[in-house]
Design a protein around this motif. Sequence first.
Motif, PDB file in Angstrom:
ATOM      1  N   TYR A  92      -6.598   5.112  -8.613  1.00  5.24           N
ATOM      2  CA  TYR A  92      -6.026   3.973  -9.736  1.00  5.24           C
ATOM      3  C   TYR A  92      -5.637   2.730  -9.028  1.00  5.24           C
ATOM      4  O   TYR A  92      -5.645   1.666  -9.628  1.00  5.24           O
ATOM      5  N   LEU A  93      -5.406   2.814  -7.754  1.00  5.51           N
ATOM      6  CA  LEU A  93      -5.195   1.492  -6.795  1.00  5.51           C
ATOM      7  C   LEU A  93      -6.686   0.628  -6.824  1.00  5.51           C
ATOM      8  O   LEU A  93      -6.431  -0.541  -6.817  1.00  5.51           O
ATOM      9  N   SER A  94      -7.759   1.182  -6.952  1.00  6.98           N
ATOM     10  CA  SER A  94      -8.896   0.467  -6.961  1.00  6.98           C
ATOM     11  C   SER A  94      -9.396  -0.103  -8.364  1.00  6.98           C
ATOM     12  O   SER A  94     -10.473  -0.721  -8.611  1.00  6.98           O
ATOM     13  N   TYR A 154       0.798  -1.101   0.048  1.00  9.72           N
ATOM     14  CA  TYR A 154      -0.108  -0.026  -0.077  1.00  9.72           C
ATOM     15  C   TYR A 154       0.889   1.254  -0.060  1.00  9.72           C
ATOM     16  O   TYR A 154       0.696   2.227  -0.694  1.00  9.72           O
ATOM     17  N   ALA A 155       1.828   1.213   0.981  1.00 10.04           N
ATOM     18  CA  ALA A 155       2.756   2.203   1.016  1.00 10.04           C
ATOM     19  C   ALA A 155       3.273   2.734  -0.279  1.00 10.04           C
ATOM     20  O   ALA A 155       3.733   4.044  -0.740  1.00 10.04           O
ATOM     21  N   SER A 156       3.745   1.616  -1.146  1.00  4.20           N
ATOM     22  CA  SER A 156       4.622   1.861  -2.506  1.00  4.20           C
ATOM     23  C   SER A 156       3.679   2.587  -3.347  1.00  4.20           C
ATOM     24  O   SER A 156       4.231   3.589  -4.031  1.00  4.20           O
ATOM     25  N   PHE A 157       2.165   2.498  -3.289  1.00  2.00           N
ATOM     26  CA  PHE A 157       1.345   3.387  -4.112  1.00  2.00           C
ATOM     27  C   PHE A 157       1.218   4.675  -3.559  1.00  2.00           C
ATOM     28  O   PHE A 157       1.343   5.746  -4.217  1.00  2.00           O
ATOM     29  N   GLN A 158       0.857   4.707  -2.260  1.00  5.69           N
ATOM     30  CA  GLN A 158       0.276   5.970  -1.726  1.00  5.69           C
ATOM     31  C   GLN A 158       1.594   6.903  -1.528  1.00  5.69           C
ATOM     32  O   GLN A 158       1.101   8.330  -1.704  1.00  5.69           O
ATOM     33  N   LYS A 159       2.652   6.558  -1.192  1.00 10.02           N
ATOM     34  CA  LYS A 159       3.875   7.515  -0.977  1.00 10.02           C
ATOM     35  C   LYS A 159       4.087   8.055  -2.331  1.00 10.02           C
ATOM     36  O   LYS A 159       4.495   9.022  -2.659  1.00 10.02           O
ATOM     37  N   THR A 160       4.419   7.060  -3.242  1.00 10.95           N
ATOM     38  CA  THR A 160       5.072   7.150  -4.511  1.00 10.95           C
ATOM     39  C   THR A 160       3.685   8.166  -5.291  1.00 10.95           C
ATOM     40  O   THR A 160       4.366   9.297  -5.985  1.00 10.95           O
ATOM     41  N   PRO A 210      -7.072  -2.237 -10.708  1.00  7.45           N
ATOM     42  CA  PRO A 210      -6.275  -3.118 -10.902  1.00  7.45           C
ATOM     43  C   PRO A 210      -6.433  -3.871 -12.218  1.00  7.45           C
ATOM     44  O   PRO A 210      -5.258  -4.159 -13.110  1.00  7.45           O
ATOM     45  N   GLU A 211      -7.635  -3.865 -12.836  1.00  5.60           N
ATOM     46  CA  GLU A 211      -7.889  -4.398 -13.956  1.00  5.60           C
ATOM     47  C   GLU A 211      -7.142  -3.443 -15.163  1.00  5.60           C
ATOM     48  O   GLU A 211      -6.953  -4.059 -16.357  1.00  5.60           O
ATOM     49  N   TYR A 212      -6.781  -2.293 -14.931  1.00  4.10           N
ATOM     50  CA  TYR A 212      -6.250  -1.427 -15.913  1.00  4.10           C
ATOM     51  C   TYR A 212      -4.868  -1.922 -16.102  1.00  4.10           C
ATOM     52  O   TYR A 212      -4.303  -1.488 -17.003  1.00  4.10           O
ATOM     53  N   ILE A 213      -4.236  -2.512 -15.335  1.00  5.21           N
ATOM     54  CA  ILE A 213      -2.648  -2.973 -15.422  1.00  5.21           C
ATOM     55  C   ILE A 213      -2.724  -3.534 -16.668  1.00  5.21           C
ATOM     56  O   ILE A 213      -1.694  -3.412 -17.431  1.00  5.21           O
ATOM     57  N   ALA A 214      -3.569  -4.480 -16.947  1.00  3.92           N
ATOM     58  CA  ALA A 214      -3.520  -5.252 -18.421  1.00  3.92           C
ATOM     59  C   ALA A 214      -3.205  -3.917 -19.540  1.00  3.92           C
ATOM     60  O   ALA A 214      -2.413  -4.417 -20.568  1.00  3.92           O
ATOM     61  N   LYS A 215      -4.162  -3.219 -19.527  1.00  2.00           N
ATOM     62  CA  LYS A 215      -4.300  -2.237 -20.577  1.00  2.00           C
ATOM     63  C   LYS A 215      -3.054  -1.298 -20.343  1.00  2.00           C
ATOM     64  O   LYS A 215      -2.460  -0.825 -21.518  1.00  2.00           O
ATOM     65  N   THR A 216      -2.325  -1.229 -19.488  1.00  2.00           N
ATOM     66  CA  THR A 216      -1.061  -0.384 -19.192  1.00  2.00           C
ATOM     67  C   THR A 216       0.003  -1.340 -19.873  1.00  2.00           C
ATOM     68  O   THR A 216       0.876  -0.628 -20.584  1.00  2.00           O
ATOM     69  N   ALA A 217      -0.009  -2.622 -19.714  1.00  2.00           N
ATOM     70  CA  ALA A 217       0.737  -3.455 -20.383  1.00  2.00           C
ATOM     71  C   ALA A 217       0.930  -3.350 -21.883  1.00  2.00           C
ATOM     72  O   ALA A 217       1.835  -3.209 -22.603  1.00  2.00           O
ATOM     73  N   ALA A 218      -0.162  -3.261 -22.318  1.00  8.91           N
ATOM     74  CA  ALA A 218      -0.284  -3.151 -23.693  1.00  8.91           C
ATOM     75  C   ALA A 218      -0.107  -1.983 -24.404  1.00  8.91           C
ATOM     76  O   ALA A 218       0.495  -1.957 -25.706  1.00  8.91           O
TER      77      ALA A 218
END
Length: 279
Positions: free
Chosen positions: A210-212, A172-178, A214-222
Motif C-alpha cells: 500500500y505504501l507504493s 518508512y518505519a512507521s509503515f513497515q513496523k506498524t 499514495p494516490e489511494y490516500i484521497a480515496k481513504t479520506a473520502a
Amino acid sequence: MAQPTVGILHPGSMGAAVAACAATNAAAVMWCAEGRSPASAARAAQFGLTAAATLPELLDRSDIVISLCPPAAAEDLARDVAGHGFDGVYVEANAISPERALRIAALFEPDTTVVDGGVVGSPPVGAKTPTLYLSGPADATARIEALFADTAVQTSVLGAEVGKASALKLSYASFQKTSRVLVALAVGMAREHGVDQELLEVASRRTDSYLSEPEYIAKTAARAWRWGPELEEAADALAAAGLPPEMLRAAAATLARWNDAKGVGELTLTDALDRLAQP
C-alpha cells in the motif's frame, strides 16, 4: 586522504555488520568494551573489530564515530561523547525523530561535525544491502560515502539539513513496523474464529505494498466516515478475542480527522494530507 579510524557505538546486530563494512575503507574500526555484554564482545570478535578499553580511548583514536544503538539511549550516548570533547565526525544513525537529531547536533556545536543518518533495510550480511541515508554538511557526508564505497552498505545523501535522514527513516518505519503488527492482529482475530487460512488465501491475491500507492490516500479520506466505525467494530472483535484493540482504535481516531470529507467530491492527495494535518 589517509584512511580514517572509525568508532562504532555499539556493536549490536546492525552496528557490528555496518562496522565490518566500514572496515573496508578504514584504517581500523574500534568498539568500546567497557560495560558491554559478552554477546557484544562476541559480535565484535566475529566482525574483526578492535577493542578500546574505555569510551575516552575510543574517542581519542577515532576520526569518525557512528552511533547505532537502541533509540532510547541515543541522546544520552551523544551527550557522553560530546562531554569527552570529541571533535571528529559524529554519525547519528539511530531511529530517532528529526527533533531529537537536531538536539543531538546542538550538543556538539561548534567543534564537532554531526551527520544525520538512517539505515533502511536489514543488517548487511548474507547478500543483504541496506541503504544508509545521510544528511548534513557536504564535506562530512562525502567522507561517509567514501567510507562505505564498494561495500554492502549503500549510501544516499538527502541534503545538508540535519533531520532529513531521520525523517525518512521514521516515515518508512512507521509503515513497515506498524503493518507487521497489523498482520499479527488480523491473523489473530481470524484464528480465533477458525478462518485464518481463508484470510491468508484472500491476502495472497494481492501482494503489492500500500505504501507504493499514495494516490489511494484521497480515496481513504473520502471513505473515512464509514471505515472508522468499521475499525471500531474490528477493535471490539479483537478485545473479545483477548487481543489488544488499541491500534485499531487509534486508526479509527485518525480516520475521524477526515469525517468532514464525506461528499466533498474529488479529493486530491494534497487535499487529503492537508485535512489530516489540520483537522
